[in-house]
Design a protein around this motif. Sequence first.
Motif: not given
Length: 109
Positions: A67-96
Amino acid sequence: MEKLIEYLVKANLLQDSRTREYVEVVSCNKAAMDAFSIMQRRSFYLNVLSLVQSGRMLFANMEDKTDCIRICQEGISRCNMEMNGLCNQVIGDALLSLITQPNVKNMNF
């Protein structure tokens, strides 16, 4: 639809060079703080996962360890998705910001 309205409002506000400069500074600082926060959480999950997998963190049974391993892996995956979303937002703001500059004649990408 909300994003479209948000971008139209931003584009209108960014026509003024002083406003655009302030927005760029605030946007960059916010993005940096958000990235730092995401990376801190990701680092925490990676550290716990490393402790579990190396056997330095003990569990009462194998189910708790799994369970601990699963929670950590899911947390890492969520962080990766959040970072991708942040990158997209920064690129969008820069282009705008770039396309709302009145003196831009030739955009080289």
